[in-house]
Write an enzyme that holds these catalytic residues in place. Structure first.
Site, PDB file in Angstrom:
ATOM      1  N   LYS A  50       0.798  -1.228   0.000  1.00 40.93           N
ATOM      2  CA  LYS A  50       0.000   0.000   0.000  1.00 40.93           C
ATOM      3  C   LYS A  50       0.833   1.282   0.000  1.00 40.93           C
ATOM      4  CE  LYS A  50      -2.324  -1.709   3.572  1.00 40.93           C
ATOM      5  NZ  LYS A  50      -2.267  -3.172   3.415  1.00 40.93           N
ATOM      6  N   VAL A  65      -6.792  -2.899  -0.991  1.00 47.08           N
ATOM      7  CA  VAL A  65      -7.996  -2.743  -0.160  1.00 47.08           C
ATOM      8  C   VAL A  65      -8.860  -3.990  -0.324  1.00 47.08           C
ATOM      9  CG1 VAL A  65     -10.044  -1.350   0.344  1.00 47.08           C
ATOM     10  CG2 VAL A  65      -7.956  -0.231  -0.496  1.00 47.08           C
ATOM     11  N   LYS A  73      -5.839   2.398   3.714  1.00 48.75           N
ATOM     12  CA  LYS A  73      -6.834   1.906   2.761  1.00 48.75           C
ATOM     13  C   LYS A  73      -7.867   2.987   2.444  1.00 48.75           C
ATOM     14  CE  LYS A  73      -6.207  -2.838   4.329  1.00 48.75           C
ATOM     15  NZ  LYS A  73      -6.743  -3.974   5.114  1.00 48.75           N
ATOM     16  N   ASP A 118      -3.228   1.027   9.266  1.00 47.12           N
ATOM     17  CA  ASP A 118      -3.486   0.190   8.088  1.00 47.12           C
ATOM     18  C   ASP A 118      -4.857   0.510   7.492  1.00 47.12           C
ATOM     19  OD1 ASP A 118      -2.767  -2.125   6.329  1.00 47.12           O
ATOM     20  OD2 ASP A 118      -4.555  -2.976   7.248  1.00 47.12           O
ATOM     21  N   GLU A 121      -0.437  -8.174  11.108  1.00 48.25           N
ATOM     22  CA  GLU A 121       0.930  -7.917  10.669  1.00 48.25           C
ATOM     23  C   GLU A 121       1.883  -8.586  11.663  1.00 48.25           C
ATOM     24  OE1 GLU A 121       1.832  -6.354   7.886  1.00 48.25           O
ATOM     25  OE2 GLU A 121      -0.234  -5.873   7.341  1.00 48.25           O
TER      26      GLU A 121
END
Length: 366
Positions: free
Chosen positions: A119, A149, A223, A219, A208
């Site tokens: 990302k 996403v 997204k 995170d 993670e």
């Protein structure tokens, strides 16, 4: 019809990268027969070493990587591809590396399309985001990142298609984290401490490697930023209001060892939140983009357990897309939002989208 050879340079052989190679090799004959595409992996790398395929050494990649991989720089990969006259090059980023993203533009300029599960490139500054797209346009290359996403869910594709069809999207809201979906789905149904469910999620590989990256909300925020930029909003990461799930005395400032030793500190505040919400409600960690006000939020909310968000199971993501045409009834996209297999399959889907585009170009040239 002749078979189109696609040369994939894979960066990252962790869970997702390894699953991608496995899926590609298992279906290689199917891809040739049904799609006229021969998918090859002539270069496979981790963060420090790379395996460069030699004549007669093919597809036993794990043994070959262990024996033959050597230290590399991105310039070595570009040079090797040129010497070997590789055509139809796709660089696949199956890492979480911030450094590798700096190589995207040189790769594009040297004939590579890009597919990324990482990302980072889409959540750096607006300036960098724009620079990548200017290079894609100048060199007629593609950059696909559906797995940024919702893992394998068609979230970005749906939003792109609605936007390009002139639909006015007013709000996007939902559970964007498969790991946090799993944690809160179980927390709402079971009488277990929050820290125990978190540990289970870690062991299953849903979080993670450092679960603080999930609990911080960063995170989910990334997204949300990616989707905002798909709608041409000039947003930066710093514009997002993030309610972290970490504690003032247990957060990113602690060492990983300290955090792991004191996860039970999370139990009391989440138990209080659970007990003080309305009856028949459950906790959900959501991202929300109000397009009209350009407000981006990541927050913990309480939802009726009979609502769409309240009924989530497992690692499911659920994204609601509100538009002018659909009014109060959102378009809903739901499905597994975590897992190496679904992410790898999403990467394969993006690879084939680029392959079909190459086919069309070649047909025009002919």
């Amino acid at each position: 019809m002749s078979t189109l050879k696609i040369n994939v340079v894979l960066f990252g052989i962790g869970n997702v990268g390894s699953a991608l190679i496995k899926q590609a090799l298992e279906s290689q004959q199917f891809f040739k027969e049904k799609r006229n595409i021969d998918l090859r992996f002539p270069i496979i790398t981790n963060s420090t070493i790379a395996f460069f395929e030699k004549e007669g050494v093919k597809n036993a990649w794990e043994a070959n990587f262990a024996k033959l991989a050597i230290p590399y720089h991105i310039e070595d990969i570009i040079a090797f591809a040129k010497i070997q006259n590789f055509e139809n090059l796709i660089a696949v980023d199956a890492t979480a590396s911030a450094e590798l993203v700096n190589s995207y533009i040189p790769l594009i300029q040297n004939g590579f399309d890009i597919v990324s599960a990482n990302k980072t490139a889409n959540t750096l500054t607006q300036e960098f985001y724009t620079e990548i797209r200017e290079n894609l346009s100048a060199f007629d290359k593609s950059f696909l990142y559906e797995t940024n996403v919702g893992a394998g869910l068609p979230v970005i594709q749906t939003i792109q298609e609605l936007y390009l069809a002139g639909e006015k999207i007013t709000k996007i809201r939902g559970v964007f984290s498969g790991s946090l979906s799993y944690i809160f789905n179980r927390f709402g149904q079971e009488e277990l401490p929050f820290s125990k469910i978190l540990q289970d999620a870690e062991k299953l590989g849903y979080t993670e490697p450092d679960s603080r990256q999930d609990l911080s909300g960063n995170d989910v925020a990334r997204k949300l930023l990616i989707l905002a930029r798909e709608l041409q909003l000039k947003a930066e990461f710093s514009d997002i209001q993030i309610q972290s799930l970490l504690l003032p005395n247990l957060n990113e400032s602690n060492s990983k060892a300290e955090f792991n030793a004191n996860k039970s500190w999370l139990d009391k505040p989440f138990q209080i939140a659970k007990l003080t919400q309305k009856e028949n409600h459950v906790l959900r960690y959501v991202g929300e983009l109000n397009v009209l006000t350009q407000k981006l939020e990541v927050k913990l909310i309480s939802e009726p357990n009979n609502s769409a968000l309240g009924q989530l199971k497992g690692t499911d993501n659920l994204i609601e897309i509100y538009t002018q045409s659909y009014g109060e009834n959102p378009i809903v996209i739901q499905g597994a939002g975590a897992g190496k297999e679904v992410t790898a399959r999403g990467i394969l889907t993006d690879i084939f989208k680029i392959a079909e585009k190459i086919k069309i170009k070649e047909a025009v040239w002919l």
